[in-house]
Design a protein around this motif. Structure first.
Motif, mmCIF file in Angstrom:
data_model
loop_
_atom_site.group_PDB
_atom_site.id
_atom_site.type_symbol
_atom_site.label_atom_id
_atom_site.label_comp_id
_atom_site.label_asym_id
_atom_site.label_seq_id
_atom_site.Cartn_x
_atom_site.Cartn_y
_atom_site.Cartn_z
ATOM 1 N N GLN B 6 12.429 0.477 1.406
ATOM 2 C CA GLN B 6 12.281 -0.808 1.185
ATOM 3 C C GLN B 6 12.305 -1.207 2.716
ATOM 4 O OE1 GLN B 6 14.628 0.136 -2.812
ATOM 5 N NE2 GLN B 6 13.819 -2.333 -2.954
ATOM 6 N N SER B 22 7.752 -4.358 -1.112
ATOM 7 C CA SER B 22 7.410 -2.941 -0.595
ATOM 8 C C SER B 22 7.982 -2.398 -1.384
ATOM 9 C CB SER B 22 6.913 -3.329 0.467
ATOM 10 O OG SER B 22 7.813 -3.627 1.435
ATOM 11 N N CYS B 23 7.686 -0.804 -0.993
ATOM 12 C CA CYS B 23 8.783 0.204 -1.846
ATOM 13 C C CYS B 23 7.108 1.018 -1.078
ATOM 14 C CB CYS B 23 8.888 0.118 -2.694
ATOM 15 S SG CYS B 23 9.642 1.975 -3.158
ATOM 16 N N THR B 24 8.060 1.830 -0.364
ATOM 17 C CA THR B 24 6.677 3.318 -0.361
ATOM 18 C C THR B 24 8.105 4.196 0.026
ATOM 19 O OG1 THR B 24 6.952 3.071 2.254
ATOM 20 C CG2 THR B 24 5.220 2.266 1.457
ATOM 21 N N TYR B 25 7.173 5.887 -0.349
ATOM 22 C CA TYR B 25 8.006 7.100 -0.485
ATOM 23 C C TYR B 25 7.238 8.209 0.177
ATOM 24 C CZ TYR B 25 4.442 6.908 -4.379
ATOM 25 O OH TYR B 25 3.281 7.118 -5.722
ATOM 26 N N GLN B 69 -0.388 2.259 -5.895
ATOM 27 C CA GLN B 69 -1.371 3.240 -5.099
ATOM 28 C C GLN B 69 -0.756 4.482 -4.383
ATOM 29 O OE1 GLN B 69 -4.178 2.076 -4.401
ATOM 30 N NE2 GLN B 69 -3.087 -0.173 -5.368
ATOM 31 N N ALA B 72 -1.832 6.228 -1.337
ATOM 32 C CA ALA B 72 -0.516 6.005 -0.050
ATOM 33 C C ALA B 72 1.419 5.449 -0.498
ATOM 34 C CB ALA B 72 -1.111 3.995 0.353
ATOM 35 N N LYS B 73 1.274 5.995 -1.369
ATOM 36 C CA LYS B 73 2.583 6.345 -1.649
ATOM 37 C C LYS B 73 3.349 4.947 -1.232
ATOM 38 C CE LYS B 73 2.653 11.044 -0.612
ATOM 39 N NZ LYS B 73 3.189 12.269 0.666
ATOM 40 N N SER B 74 2.697 4.074 -2.317
ATOM 41 C CA SER B 74 3.111 3.014 -2.055
ATOM 42 C C SER B 74 3.763 1.966 -3.790
ATOM 43 C CB SER B 74 1.991 2.074 -1.501
ATOM 44 O OG SER B 74 2.463 0.409 -1.395
ATOM 45 N N SER B 76 4.583 -1.473 -4.979
ATOM 46 C CA SER B 76 5.643 -2.796 -5.114
ATOM 47 C C SER B 76 5.501 -3.396 -6.141
ATOM 48 C CB SER B 76 4.211 -3.105 -3.401
ATOM 49 O OG SER B 76 3.022 -3.532 -4.455
#
Lengths: 113, 115
Positions: B6, B22-25, B69, B72-74, B76
């Motif tokens: 984050q 936002s968050c990506t993993y 997504q 994109a490993k997103s 949010s």
């Protein structure tokens, strides 16, 4: 409905003393159970989880241990607390069926002096 | 390694406005679930919304919705019509199908809703 109870809410312990935090779940059977630690209001770190009585998985090598003596009871223990054990400890449960959200207890604020 | 990032430690928004967290993993697994949890000053962890990775449709829960997504490993979180009671830490998390349901959390975003 299901409820989770965690106690005590606050605990102040001297270095080197033992620890026992308890968590119980009501209204369900064979839940998955979890212990997390949260330092300084940031992300949660999984310490232990259990998918059944006597089945404990440890995620982080540390000064703590966990036990599940009954189906809906999860205990976090230490024989000798360290200063670094201070933090906010959260117990959680989820149904054993696939991938339901976890539900959290109200937490225990542990301060080591 | 399986991680959640984050990138916004703190955010603020005016009451009634919209904000996106936002968050990506990172994972090599294909089957998992994603969650947003809210932790108000009381420190109670409250589930906000969940998303199954195999579903393309974005989850919604009243004023809360996600933009998932997978490629994109997103993941949010959008909060519409922000309210003062939305002030809290927000954590993104995911779990896998076959690992006891254990959650991997991000470090959180502290959201302040201003009157």
């Amino acid at each position: 409905s299901q409820t989770i109870h965690q106690w005590p809410a606050t605990l102040v312990q001297p270095v080197g003393s033992p620890l026992s935090l308890e968590c119980t779940v009501e209204g369900t059977s064979n839940p998955n159970l979890y212990w997390y630690r949260q330092a300084a209001g940031r992300g949660l770190q999984l310490l232990f989880y259990s998918v059944g009585i006597g089945q404990i998985s440890s995620e982080v090598p540390q000064n703590l241990s966990a036990s599940r003596p009954q189906d809906r009871q999860f205990i976090l223990s230490s024989k000798k607390l360290l200063l670094s054990d201070s933090g906010f400890y959260l117990c959680a449960w989820s149904p054993s069926t696939a991938h339901q959200p976890q539900h959290f207890g109200d937490g225990t604020r542990l301060s080591i002096l | 390694a399986q991680t959640v990032t984050q990138s916004q430690p703190e955010m603020s928004v005016q009451e009634a406005e919209t904000v996106t967290l936002s968050c990506t993993y990172d994972t090599s697994e294909n089957n998992y679930y994603l969650f947003w949890y809210k932790q108000p000053p009381s420190r109670q962890m409250i589930l906000v919304i969940r998303q199954e990775a195999y579903k393309q449709q974005n989850a919604t829960e009243n004023r809360f919705s996600v933009n998932f997504q997978k490629a994109a490993k997103s993941f949010s979180l959008k909060i519409s019509d922000s309210q003062l009671g939305d002030t809290a830490m927000y954590f993104c998390a995911f779990c896998f199908y076959n690992q006891g349901g254990k959650l991997i959390f991000g470090q959180g975003t502290e959201l302040s809703v201003k009157p």
